[in-house]
Design an enzyme around this catalytic site. Structure first.
Site, PDB file in Angstrom:
ATOM      1  N   THR A 130      -6.909  -3.831  -1.400  1.00  0.00           N
ATOM      2  CA  THR A 130      -6.365  -3.042  -2.495  1.00  0.00           C
ATOM      3  C   THR A 130      -4.886  -2.864  -2.751  1.00  0.00           C
ATOM      4  O   THR A 130      -4.046  -3.112  -1.982  1.00  0.00           O
ATOM      5  CB  THR A 130      -6.752  -1.531  -2.159  1.00  0.00           C
ATOM      6  OG1 THR A 130      -8.103  -1.434  -1.972  1.00  0.00           O
ATOM      7  CG2 THR A 130      -6.266  -0.676  -3.528  1.00  0.00           C
ATOM      8  N   PHE A 177      -1.592  -1.678  -4.608  1.00  0.00           N
ATOM      9  CA  PHE A 177      -1.282  -0.235  -5.021  1.00  0.00           C
ATOM     10  C   PHE A 177       0.000  -0.546  -6.017  1.00  0.00           C
ATOM     11  O   PHE A 177       0.829  -1.547  -5.781  1.00  0.00           O
ATOM     12  CB  PHE A 177      -0.972   0.441  -3.767  1.00  0.00           C
ATOM     13  CG  PHE A 177      -1.894   1.146  -3.201  1.00  0.00           C
ATOM     14  CD1 PHE A 177      -2.711   2.404  -3.312  1.00  0.00           C
ATOM     15  CD2 PHE A 177      -2.917   0.324  -2.352  1.00  0.00           C
ATOM     16  CE1 PHE A 177      -3.762   2.904  -2.762  1.00  0.00           C
ATOM     17  CE2 PHE A 177      -3.944   0.934  -1.570  1.00  0.00           C
ATOM     18  CZ  PHE A 177      -4.295   1.967  -1.741  1.00  0.00           C
TER      19      PHE A 177
END
Length: 288
Positions: A174, A176
């Site tokens: 992921t 960020f």
């Protein structure tokens, strides 16, 4: 504790966003928030100095809500962090692989661990949050029920890790963005830089082609371009873009000037150092 040493995230303690905060800013205290809006507000209101917000996952794609929040949230992107997602099968003390019958987690985590779920014959139950699922399993304290969450959640809620690394894809990562109240641009030439901005164009033929032409002619690499609807109007589209380069560098400066001529409402959301993971990833998948 000074609010200057606090970083906010959306989710329960032990969420992957919490883990990302601790890895990227290990000296800061983390502040869990119930929604992304609340994480933005925590920074605006001075409860925290930074926020850690997920924007895309290598399997699930973009986190749609945040593309709408970023332009209007009143914060500036000052950095990026890539967090490897290692899912764990968690259960109360004394539970075994043979005793568990159900597994709870966020729908995306469940979909990313289907091989394990099927092999153990578990009933998958959707939950709003991975760490929230772990918290609920700890409260139930029933060896028949398990959760899929992070190793940090196991530590916080005192759960056993029955299986680790249970995700189907080994590239589950992921991205960020780290947000602050004030911009913090790196000095020109000090590092590889990413510039993130949003813009809209008139709904006429070739509008997007003309708006983006300057990036091609000036040799600026655009690493992301996504569109999304604004205000529920099918004829009004906003674009979110990441490009390599600093706005004070001549190629990107010229490209942005050309974009401004053909587009409407160009807004730079942040100028920040490129995380080295970007280039490690390219090498891993065999790109030149």
């Amino acid at each position: 504790m000074s609010n200057a040493n606090v970083i906010a995230f959306q989710g329960y303690p032990g969420a992957y966003s919490d883990l990302a905060c601790r890895n990227a800013r290990p000296t800061m205290a983390t502040l869990p928030c119930p929604t992304f809006d609340a994480a933005f507000a925590a920074v605006r209101d001075g409860q925290a100095s930074l926020a850690m917000i997920p924007v895309e996952n290598s399997i699930a794609g973009r986190v749609a809500d945040n593309h709408h929040l970023l332009p209007e949230g009143g914060l500036h992107i000052i950095g990026e962090h890539f967090q490897r997602v290692n899912h764990m099968l968690l259960a109360p003390k004394g539970a075994t692989l043979d005793s568990i019958k159900t597994v709870r987690s966020h729908i995306q985590a469940l979909s990313q661990c289907q091989t394990m779920t099927r092999s153990l014959g578990l009933e998958a139950i959707n939950h709003a949050d991975t760490a929230g699922a772990a918290r609920d399993i700890a409260a139930l304290n029933d060896p028949r029920h398990a959760a899929i969450a992070s190793s940090l959640a196991a530590e916080i809620y005192h759960l056993d890790i029955l299986k680790s690394g249970i995700e189907d894809a080994d590239h589950n990562t992921t991205r960020f963005l780290i947000l602050a109240r004030e911009p913090k641009q790196p000095a020109l030439g000090s590092c590889k830089t990413i510039t993130t901005f949003v813009f809209s164009v008139r709904s006429v033929p070739a509008a997007l082609y003309k708006a983006l032409g300057g990036f091609a002619t000036n040799g600026v690499n655009m690493t992301k371009l996504e569109s999304y609807m604004v205000g529920g109007r099918f004829t009004q589209t906003q674009f979110y873009a990441d490009v390599e380069g600093h706005p004070d560098e001549r190629p990107l400066k010229l490209a942005l000037e050309e974009l401004d001529f053909f587009a409407r409402e160009v807004k730079i959301l942040g100028v920040y150092p490129a995380n080295p993971f970007r280039y490690q990833e390219s090498q891993l998948i065999g790109e030149d």
